[in-house]
Design an enzyme around this catalytic site. Structure first.
Site, PDB file in Angstrom:
ATOM      1  N   THR A 191      42.436  47.180  53.956  1.00  0.00           N
ATOM      2  CA  THR A 191      43.724  47.361  53.729  1.00  0.00           C
ATOM      3  C   THR A 191      44.214  48.495  54.656  1.00  0.00           C
ATOM      4  O   THR A 191      43.630  49.658  54.942  1.00  0.00           O
ATOM      5  CB  THR A 191      43.857  47.853  52.130  1.00  0.00           C
ATOM      6  OG1 THR A 191      43.291  46.873  51.266  1.00  0.00           O
ATOM      7  CG2 THR A 191      45.422  48.237  51.814  1.00  0.00           C
ATOM      8  N   GLY A 235      47.887  44.894  52.657  1.00  0.00           N
ATOM      9  CA  GLY A 235      46.999  44.716  51.772  1.00  0.00           C
ATOM     10  C   GLY A 235      46.329  43.347  51.587  1.00  0.00           C
ATOM     11  O   GLY A 235      45.550  42.563  52.171  1.00  0.00           O
ATOM     12  N   SER A 236      47.620  42.477  50.885  1.00  0.00           N
ATOM     13  CA  SER A 236      47.123  41.002  50.620  1.00  0.00           C
ATOM     14  C   SER A 236      47.322  40.242  52.045  1.00  0.00           C
ATOM     15  O   SER A 236      46.344  39.431  52.439  1.00  0.00           O
ATOM     16  CB  SER A 236      48.160  40.409  49.951  1.00  0.00           C
ATOM     17  OG  SER A 236      48.348  41.200  48.831  1.00  0.00           O
ATOM     18  N   GLN A 254      45.870  48.767  20.461  1.00  0.00           N
ATOM     19  CA  GLN A 254      46.627  48.393  19.130  1.00  0.00           C
ATOM     20  C   GLN A 254      46.016  48.456  17.891  1.00  0.00           C
ATOM     21  O   GLN A 254      46.460  48.963  16.770  1.00  0.00           O
ATOM     22  CB  GLN A 254      47.579  46.909  19.286  1.00  0.00           C
ATOM     23  CG  GLN A 254      48.557  46.773  18.375  1.00  0.00           C
ATOM     24  CD  GLN A 254      49.975  47.712  18.854  1.00  0.00           C
ATOM     25  OE1 GLN A 254      50.167  47.981  20.052  1.00  0.00           O
ATOM     26  NE2 GLN A 254      50.482  48.128  17.716  1.00  0.00           N
ATOM     27  N   GLY A 256      47.320  54.870  16.410  1.00  0.00           N
ATOM     28  CA  GLY A 256      47.756  55.875  17.178  1.00  0.00           C
ATOM     29  C   GLY A 256      46.152  56.446  17.532  1.00  0.00           C
ATOM     30  O   GLY A 256      46.554  57.084  18.949  1.00  0.00           O
ATOM     31  N   GLU A 292      41.090  43.391  45.584  1.00  0.00           N
ATOM     32  CA  GLU A 292      40.305  42.189  45.939  1.00  0.00           C
ATOM     33  C   GLU A 292      41.450  40.948  45.894  1.00  0.00           C
ATOM     34  O   GLU A 292      40.855  39.745  45.791  1.00  0.00           O
ATOM     35  CB  GLU A 292      39.030  41.958  45.722  1.00  0.00           C
ATOM     36  CG  GLU A 292      38.137  43.209  46.188  1.00  0.00           C
ATOM     37  CD  GLU A 292      36.938  42.924  46.187  1.00  0.00           C
ATOM     38  OE1 GLU A 292      36.206  41.840  45.616  1.00  0.00           O
ATOM     39  OE2 GLU A 292      35.858  44.013  46.414  1.00  0.00           O
TER      40      GLU A 292
HETATM   41  C1  LIG Z   1      41.636  51.561  43.297  1.00  0.00           C
HETATM   42  C2  LIG Z   1      41.851  50.774  44.485  1.00  0.00           C
HETATM   43  C3  LIG Z   1      40.634  50.466  45.184  1.00  0.00           C
HETATM   44  C4  LIG Z   1      40.827  49.782  46.406  1.00  0.00           C
HETATM   45  N1  LIG Z   1      39.600  49.546  47.008  1.00  0.00           N
HETATM   46  C5  LIG Z   1      39.838  48.829  48.434  1.00  0.00           C
HETATM   47  C6  LIG Z   1      38.791  48.709  49.167  1.00  0.00           C
HETATM   48  O1  LIG Z   1      37.504  48.890  49.073  1.00  0.00           O
HETATM   49  N2  LIG Z   1      38.788  48.233  50.648  1.00  0.00           N
HETATM   50  C7  LIG Z   1      40.287  47.652  50.800  1.00  0.00           C
HETATM   51  O2  LIG Z   1      40.534  47.104  52.203  1.00  0.00           O
HETATM   52  N3  LIG Z   1      41.273  47.965  49.996  1.00  0.00           N
HETATM   53  C8  LIG Z   1      40.995  48.283  48.786  1.00  0.00           C
HETATM   54  N4  LIG Z   1      42.047  48.452  48.015  1.00  0.00           N
HETATM   55  C9  LIG Z   1      43.260  47.656  48.258  1.00  0.00           C
HETATM   56  C10 LIG Z   1      43.642  46.716  47.344  1.00  0.00           C
HETATM   57  O3  LIG Z   1      42.905  45.539  47.546  1.00  0.00           O
HETATM   58  C11 LIG Z   1      45.227  46.058  47.774  1.00  0.00           C
HETATM   59  O4  LIG Z   1      45.822  47.104  46.981  1.00  0.00           O
HETATM   60  C12 LIG Z   1      45.571  44.747  47.322  1.00  0.00           C
HETATM   61  O5  LIG Z   1      44.896  44.023  48.093  1.00  0.00           O
HETATM   62  C13 LIG Z   1      46.936  44.555  47.439  1.00  0.00           C
HETATM   63  O6  LIG Z   1      47.461  44.705  48.684  1.00  0.00           O
HETATM   64  P1  LIG Z   1      48.904  45.630  48.530  1.00  0.00           P
HETATM   65  O7  LIG Z   1      48.715  46.916  47.687  1.00  0.00           O
HETATM   66  O8  LIG Z   1      49.001  46.041  50.132  1.00  0.00           O
HETATM   67  O9  LIG Z   1      49.976  44.708  47.998  1.00  0.00           O
HETATM   68  P2  LIG Z   1      50.792  43.896  48.620  1.00  0.00           P
HETATM   69  O10 LIG Z   1      49.803  42.965  49.597  1.00  0.00           O
HETATM   70  O11 LIG Z   1      52.062  44.386  49.332  1.00  0.00           O
HETATM   71  O12 LIG Z   1      51.365  42.959  47.456  1.00  0.00           O
HETATM   72  C14 LIG Z   1      52.358  43.465  46.464  1.00  0.00           C
HETATM   73  C15 LIG Z   1      52.397  42.399  45.562  1.00  0.00           C
HETATM   74  O13 LIG Z   1      52.939  41.281  45.967  1.00  0.00           O
HETATM   75  C16 LIG Z   1      52.059  40.249  45.527  1.00  0.00           C
HETATM   76  N5  LIG Z   1      51.817  39.271  46.719  1.00  0.00           N
HETATM   77  C17 LIG Z   1      51.418  39.654  48.125  1.00  0.00           C
HETATM   78  N6  LIG Z   1      51.359  38.584  48.587  1.00  0.00           N
HETATM   79  C18 LIG Z   1      51.777  37.481  47.678  1.00  0.00           C
HETATM   80  C19 LIG Z   1      52.187  36.081  48.177  1.00  0.00           C
HETATM   81  N7  LIG Z   1      51.898  35.533  49.229  1.00  0.00           N
HETATM   82  N8  LIG Z   1      52.604  35.372  47.272  1.00  0.00           N
HETATM   83  C20 LIG Z   1      52.846  35.780  45.748  1.00  0.00           C
HETATM   84  N9  LIG Z   1      52.849  37.243  45.818  1.00  0.00           N
HETATM   85  C21 LIG Z   1      52.109  37.997  46.708  1.00  0.00           C
HETATM   86  C22 LIG Z   1      50.834  41.061  45.342  1.00  0.00           C
HETATM   87  O14 LIG Z   1      49.884  40.192  44.543  1.00  0.00           O
HETATM   88  C23 LIG Z   1      51.174  42.101  44.681  1.00  0.00           C
HETATM   89  O15 LIG Z   1      51.457  42.185  43.306  1.00  0.00           O
HETATM   90  C24 LIG Z   1      41.971  49.272  46.660  1.00  0.00           C
HETATM   91  C25 LIG Z   1      43.090  49.364  45.812  1.00  0.00           C
HETATM   92  C26 LIG Z   1      42.858  50.174  44.712  1.00  0.00           C
HETATM   93  C27 LIG Z   1      44.296  50.353  43.841  1.00  0.00           C
END
Ligand SMILES: Cc1cc2nc3c(=O)[nH]c(=O)nc-3n(C[C@H](O)[C@H](O)[C@H](O)COP(=O)(O)OP(=O)(O)OC[C@H]3O[C@@H](n4cnc5c(N)ncnc54)[C@H](O)[C@@H]3O)c2cc1C
Length: 367
Positions: free
Chosen positions: A126, A131-132, A339, A343, A366
């Site tokens: 990421t 991220g995605s 729930q 409380g 992931e």
């Molecule tokens: C506690 C924690 C630990 C993590 N550990 C790691 C790690 O070890 N290594 C690593 O690389 N990353 C890690 N991450 C990152 C995590 O994998 C990403 O946050 C996640 O993949 C989502 O990416 P993003 O936050 O950029 O959201 P975005 O990709 O910007 O997505 C935002 C929203 O849009 C939705 N979305 C995105 N694309 C689409 C689509 N095509 N169609 C419909 N909806 C969509 C997503 O589901 C999400 O709800 C971690 C995150 C957290 C919070």
């Protein structure tokens, strides 16, 4: 078709349960969550008992078992405590990439390091801008210069940063590749490599004993030997890792849901309202039955997906279904558990609010 675990698998489950009963306490979990600190001592003990990297081959310090056994460990640890369990099962995050695509030297060095209790792994995919959507052209670049690779960029939300021993980092290596994901490569960058800086991101909603951080690379120089798998195939290797890892995340989601149900059931058997135990009120009994039913459905899917991996049948749809269902079930079950405790469910001393906060991440990371 057989819906039973082997005797050996039941023994592993019993051993993990015994370890958790002895070593996990709610006080320790609350304290580490408050301090946002990794449970180092528990990690070393879990390694001594062979629970971390249980699915690594024995020659690299693992248990020589498969994904079903890894799922058993994840389920039991997270059931015993969502915060401590999650931190421990993420100790070896990303190592599957090395296990499947790494060289002999990489496997010997890094798998045995993590399974031996000497350091945590991290996988950095990421970036601040994505991220995605890792298929796009990455901002983290590795450029070949003077027989080495020079990495520049920033990765964020990385599990085990800043305390990991090494970071498996996805970089854009071919800027003109079309589509861009055909020009990405994974490198192992050790934490003490000059130019690498990592810092912790504080104040997370949950899983607060599992550190999360930002990693920046400023003219980080690494040799060819740090490449995992093939040059420009990093995206595909990362996807293969996610297909396997999602099953483990799904197992930890099931464990969190079970832990929340255990606590809700215990409370409902003790608490009285209107002259009866809560559990005797039909509306509460229905809730508990529904929670148990959802967990059972998710659990079956998780173990089917783990079993498929052990049969060498990589099925991305099945892994994704298991994670999607188990993550949703974990959040829904924890919601109901809070729930049922009323409380007190909202108060830290009863722990279900912590399970609730810990559950949410299973729907996010992931993918
Ligand atoms: C506690 C924690 C630990 C993590 N550990 C790691 C790690 O070890 N290594 C690593 O690389 N990353 C890690 N991450 C990152 C995590 O994998 C990403 O946050 C996640 O993949 C989502 O990416 P993003 O936050 O950029 O959201 P975005 O990709 O910007 O997505 C935002 C929203 O849009 C939705 N979305 C995105 N694309 C689409 C689509 N095509 N169609 C419909 N909806 C969509 C997503 O589901 C999400 O709800 C971690 C995150 C957290 C919070």
């Amino acid at each position: 078709m057989r819906f039973t675990f082997t005797e050996e698998q039941e023994d592993i489950r019993a051993a993990v349960r015994e370890f958790c009963q002895k070593e996990f306490t709610p006080e320790l979990a609350r304290e580490l969550a408050r301090r946002e600190e990794f449970p180092w001592e528990l990690y070393r003990k879990a390694c001594q008992l062979g629970f971390i990297g249980i699915h690594f081959p024995e020659e690299y310090g693992g248990g020589g078992y498969g994904y079903v056994e890894a799922a058993i460990v994840a389920e039991e640890m997270c059931r015993a405590d969502s915060t401590l369990g999650t931190a421990l099962i993420l100790a070896d995050i990303g190592c599957d990439v090395i296990m499947h695509f790494g060289t002999e030297e990489q496997k010997e060095r890094y798998l045995s390091l993590v399974a031996g209790g000497r350091g945590l792994s991290a996988i950095a995919l990421t970036e601040p801008a994505r991220g995605s959507d890792l298929a796009a052209c990455l901002d983290t670049r590795a450029i070949r210069e003077g027989g080495e690779w020079v990495i520049n960029g920033v990765k964020t939300l990385i599990t085990n940063a800043p305390v990991a021993a090494f970071y498996i980092t996805l970089c854009q290596t071919d800027l003109s590749a079309e589509p861009p994901y055909r020009g990405q490569t994974l490198f192992i960058v050790e934490a003490d490599t000059p130019g690498l800086e990592a810092s912790q991101i504080k104040d997370k909603m949950g899983i607060r004993a599992s550190p999360t951080g930002e990693v920046s690379y400023s003219d980080v120089r690494v040799p060819d030997e740090t490449i995992v798998g093939q040059l420009n195939r990093g995206f595909y290797h990362a996807l293969a890792f996610l297909d396997e890892s999602r099953v483990e995340i799904a197992a930890h989601a099931v464990g969190i849901a079970e832990g929340a149900l255990d606590r809700a059931l215990k409370y409902a058997r003790e608490r009285e309202a209107f002259g009866r135990k809560l559990v005797q009120l039909q509306a509460i009994a229905h809730k508990l039955a529904e929670m148990a039913t959802k967990i059972e459905a998710a659990r079956l899917l998780v173990y089917k997906a783990a079993w498929a991996l052990d049969q060498g049948k990589l099925d991305p749809a099945l892994s994704s279904m298991a994670k999607t269902l188990a993550g949703r079930v974990a959040v829904e079950v924890c919601d109901e558990a809070v729930q049922i405790l009323g409380g007190y469910g909202y108060i830290g001393d009863y722990d279900v609010e912590r399970y609730y906060r810990d559950a949410k991440i299973t729907e996010i990371y992931e993918g």
